[in-house]
Scaffold this active site. Structure first.
Site, short mmCIF file in Angstrom:
data_model
loop_
_atom_site.label_atom_id
_atom_site.label_comp_id
_atom_site.label_asym_id
_atom_site.label_seq_id
_atom_site.Cartn_x
_atom_site.Cartn_y
_atom_site.Cartn_z
CD GLU A 324 23.99 -18.24 -7.13
OE1 GLU A 324 24.24 -17.47 -8.06
OE2 GLU A 324 23.66 -17.87 -5.99
CG ASP A 403 25.53 -13.69 -2.37
OD1 ASP A 403 26.54 -13.13 -2.81
OD2 ASP A 403 24.53 -13.94 -3.08
CD GLU A 431 22.97 -9.55 -5.16
OE1 GLU A 431 24.18 -9.67 -5.44
OE2 GLU A 431 22.15 -10.49 -5.26
C1 GCV Z 1 26.25 -13.42 -10.86
C2 GCV Z 1 24.48 -13.90 -5.93
C3 GCV Z 1 23.77 -12.97 -6.87
C4 GCV Z 1 23.82 -13.50 -8.28
C5 GCV Z 1 25.29 -13.67 -8.68
C6 GCV Z 1 25.92 -14.65 -7.70
C7 GCV Z 1 27.40 -14.86 -7.95
O1 GCV Z 1 23.79 -15.09 -5.79
O2 GCV Z 1 22.46 -12.78 -6.44
O3 GCV Z 1 23.19 -12.57 -9.13
O4 GCV Z 1 25.42 -14.15 -9.98
O5 GCV Z 1 25.78 -14.13 -6.39
O6 GCV Z 1 28.18 -14.22 -7.29
O7 GCV Z 1 27.74 -15.66 -8.80
#
Ligand code: GCV
Length: 737
Positions: A324, A403, A431
């Site tokens: 990411e 995720d 989340e």
């Molecule tokens: C900390 C997902 C979440 C992100 C998180 C990422 C990860 O994409 O939406 O907020 O980042 O996972 O686990 O690194």
């Protein structure tokens, strides 16, 4: 009885450690008057203080803490090696059965003076909490406190009585408990500006305004909660390490990190820092972060020296690299073993670990491309690196390949890695499961993951055996004394914040509690854990009917918890397809929210059908990452479990499920029923009103009211979308907008 002070306290802050006053305090066992602990070990002192605090709260009288035995019954705390009084209660074999962090507890009516060399005048009951190490003793103390709390209502005996089935000369309490997972970790996604990425319970308890919090008491209280369920590892900043947090490993912040470490150390908890892979460039002014560049390696060696001088027992670093948009070894044409090993070598002299996350995927996909599959990514990147990592590297793998959706299959990377140490990553923060505004008790989901059989080393190659290190390579368990054995376990992203009750939704405390208990012992059932949590949380003054562990509250709240994951799943994304949430903040329904974005999270719904073809014959080939028979089961719609059908297959809306229902009718039915069941959760809570503390009742009710309404919104958005796409009406003619 509820008194003024209790009412004042009543906001959920004490969580499961609120130790209500026993309605049978007069039955306080004699051995609760004195705690004997020898040795100056800080964690042992913590254990004694926690025991004193719990007993005082439950029985209204403060026990003395003594460093030598006394001639009245007492509780002895200590390690086998440092405390003869403790050691002599257990045979050599009994001691050997206890692992580094495990404990034994034994309570007997009478000590036979002939058996006690160190003290021969003990007449009454005498309870011993013993371990190989001080943390083991601390966990044993929390066990004893749980045991006592479960008996406060007088339903169960506090010690053997003539009525008891246990013989009066045998122990009335005899426990051996060893943690199954060597690493039991909590990850924080806290930023130093006080925000928490994916946090739903207020601001960070660690930081505010780019500085360490001044509220150290709160941190100490957090340490208590964690240690009480056996957590011993804690990463204290977000894995997305931004500019300010990059500096946590510099002298600007290292003394703060040391202060944090000291608080948690007293509770047997080791802290970890998330680091920025590009630190040599951002902090050191180097022109590269190439892991094979000698200058980069030297920079990290020097950095490790500095960091460990400030915090000698730092657990190590957590790293999110090439994920990411975070920097990583890919920028230099290197692979992840190069990156992880270079850091591992820097930390090795200090016993530090590198926890390297496997959440690596292409986040710049095109929805038209049906071959690139985000679900495949972690396996595709990491499987070829199996066996290349140093002994102090652990790969952290999310439970599913996508995720933290409400439903995903288990990541096939577990088990595929047979010569690499792994840590399973769960997400306690909700989340994608209702953001602590919806009730979603996640322990049943985690149980399914832990019980999943990968078959990678034959039948019985379950996730729980893989992540605890007990499967070992080639099917043989790793030796408990080898370093390898200790570098396995479970981590989870926490759900707490600065809200007074820690988790926003009071009932979400059960997820933090449940995670710790499950990481300690994956054999505990979701029901047992819910039972414990409800009794501990709703005993005593939180229970207005004052019947101790109320006949009403325990079954009703337990049922709410146990049904809640299934309820949440039923009114959100159907049949394992996932997503369908509003982009960015991930709350609330938006069926096409991610459908045309770059994140690789598609459902491919059109007028003919829905789902992702991940088969090996016509799809992305993801199914081929599993071993047989799992691969065969997922490959065919005939055998694929209904709840994962759309994760693995693209099917017409008229496809008939094993349940006998068509996909479209299943969507309608589950969404109508799910919204109704969400309303039932609220109604159950309302029915408990007379039994609950008023403030606690009100705060939970507010969340359940919201859930009820929001579930209806989910129902209508999903049903309308699929009615319009498919053109197929609901057989039961219910309103679809
Ligand atoms: C900390 C997902 C979440 C992100 C998180 C990422 C990860 O994409 O939406 O907020 O980042 O996972 O686990 O690194």
């Amino acid at each position: 009885m509820s008194n003024h002070m209790d009412v004042q306290k009543e906001n959920g802050y004490d969580a499961w450690l609120h130790y209500p006053r026993s309605s049978h305090a007069e039955n306080r066992p004699a051995w609760c008057n004195v705690i004997v602990v020898t040795g100056g070990d800080e964690v042992l002192q913590t254990a004694a203080n926690e025991l004193q605090r719990g007993l005082t709260s439950m029985f209204g009288q403060q026990p003395k803490i003594n460093d030598v035995p006394v001639d009245v019954p007492f509780i002895a705390l200590g390690t086998f090696k440092d405390h003869p009084l403790v050691a002599e209660r257990f045979s050599a074999e009994e001691q050997a059965d206890v692992n580094a962090e495990g404990y034994r507890i034994r309570g007997t009516e009478m000590i036979n003076p002939a058996q006690s060399a160190s003290y021969d005048a003990i007449k009454g009951p005498y309870v011993t909490v013993a371990g190989q190490t001080a943390p083991g003793v601390l966990y044993g103390v929390f066990h004893l406190l749980r045991w006592l709390q479960g008996r406060l209502d007088g339903e169960l005996p506090l010690q053997a009585t003539s009525k008891s089935s246990e013989s009066s000369d045998g122990p009335f309490l005899d426990v051996l408990s060893n943690p199954v997972n060597p690493i039991r970790m909590i990850n924080h996604w806290d930023n130093m500006d006080g925000s928490v990425e994916r946090g739903y319970a207020g601001a960070s308890i660690f930081y505010e305004n780019n500085a360490l919090t001044k509220n150290m008491d709160r941190l100490r209280d957090y340490a208590r909660l964690l240690a009480s369920v056996g957590i011993q590892s804690l990463s204290i900043n977000n894995v997305n390490v931004h500019q300010v947090e990059t500096e946590l490993i510099t002298d600007k912040y290292l003394s703060d990190v040391a202060r944090l470490a000291a608080i948690f150390r007293a509770y047997g908890i080791q802290i970890y820092l998330s680091i920025n892979y590009a630190s040599p460039m951002q902090l050191g002014g180097l022109t590269t972060a190439d892991p094979l560049d000698p200058g980069v390696a030297e920079w990290w060696r020097a950095k490790a020296r500095e960091v460990y001088a400030a915090v000698p027992d730092l657990g190590g670093f957590v790293v999110k690299a090439d994920s990411e948009n975070r920097p990583g070894p890919f920028s230099y044409g290197r692979h992840h073993a190069d990156g992880a090993n270079m850091l591992a070598d820097a930390l090795q002299p200090y016993g530090g670990r590198i926890i390297w996350r496997c959440f690596v995927y292409d986040c710049k996909q095109d929805w038209r491309d049906r071959k690139t599959d985000r679900a495949r990514a972690a396996f595709d990147y990491f499987k070829p690196l199996d066996g290349l990592f140093r002994d102090n590297v652990i790969l952290q793998i999310k439970n599913g390949p996508m995720d933290f959706q409400v439903r995903e299959p288990v990541s096939p990377l577990f088990g595929a890695l047979q010569a690499t140490q792994v840590l399973l990553e769960f997400q306690i923060t909700q989340e994608y499961t209702g953001q602590q505004r919806h009730l979603c008790y996640l322990v049943p989901q985690w149980k399914e993951v832990l019980d999943f059989d990968t078959y990678t080393q034959g039948k019985g190659s379950t996730i729980k055996r893989i992540v605890s290190g007990s499967l070992g390579s080639n099917g043989s368990p790793a030796s408990p004394s080898s370093t390898k054995y200790t570098n396995y376990g479970i981590a989870a992203v926490t759900n707490i914040g600065a809200d007074t009750n820690w988790t926003g939704h009071l009932l979400a405390q059960s997820n933090l509690y449940g995670y710790g208990r499950l990481a300690w012992d994956p054999e505990l059932s979701a029901d047992e854990i819910a039972d414990e949590w409800v009794r501990l949380t709703f005993g005593g003054y939180r229970n207005r009917s004052h019947t101790g562990n109320s006949k009403h509250l325990v079954p009703a709240i337990k049922k709410m918890l146990l049904d809640s994951w299934n309820i949440y799943e039923s009114y959100t994304a159907p049949l394992g397809v996932g997503w369908m949430v509003s982009p960015d903040h991930h709350y609330g329904p938006d069926v096409d929210g991610y459908e045309y974005s770059m994140w690789g999270t598609y459902h491919f719904a059109d007028c003919r059908g829905i789902g992702v073809d991940r088969t090996t014959t016509t799809g992305t080939g993801y199914v081929g990452q599993y071993c047989s028979p799992q691969a065969d089961i997922y490959e065919s719609t005939e055998t694929c479990p209904d709840e994962l059908l759309l994760f693995f297959h693209h099917v017409p809306y008229t496809h008939v499920l094993h349940s006998g229902q068509t996909v479209i009718q299943h969507i309608y039915d589950t969404h109508f029923e799910g919204a109704e069941r969400a309303a039932n959760l609220r109604d159950t809570w309302v029915s408990l009103r007379d039994h609950l503390d008023e403030a606690i009742y009100a705060q939970v009710l507010e969340r359940l009211e919201h859930q009820t309404e929001h579930a209806q919104e989910w129902r209508d958005r999903i049903n309308t979308y699929f009615y319009r796409k498919s053109g197929i009406a609901d057989q039961k003619n219910r309103p679809i907008y």
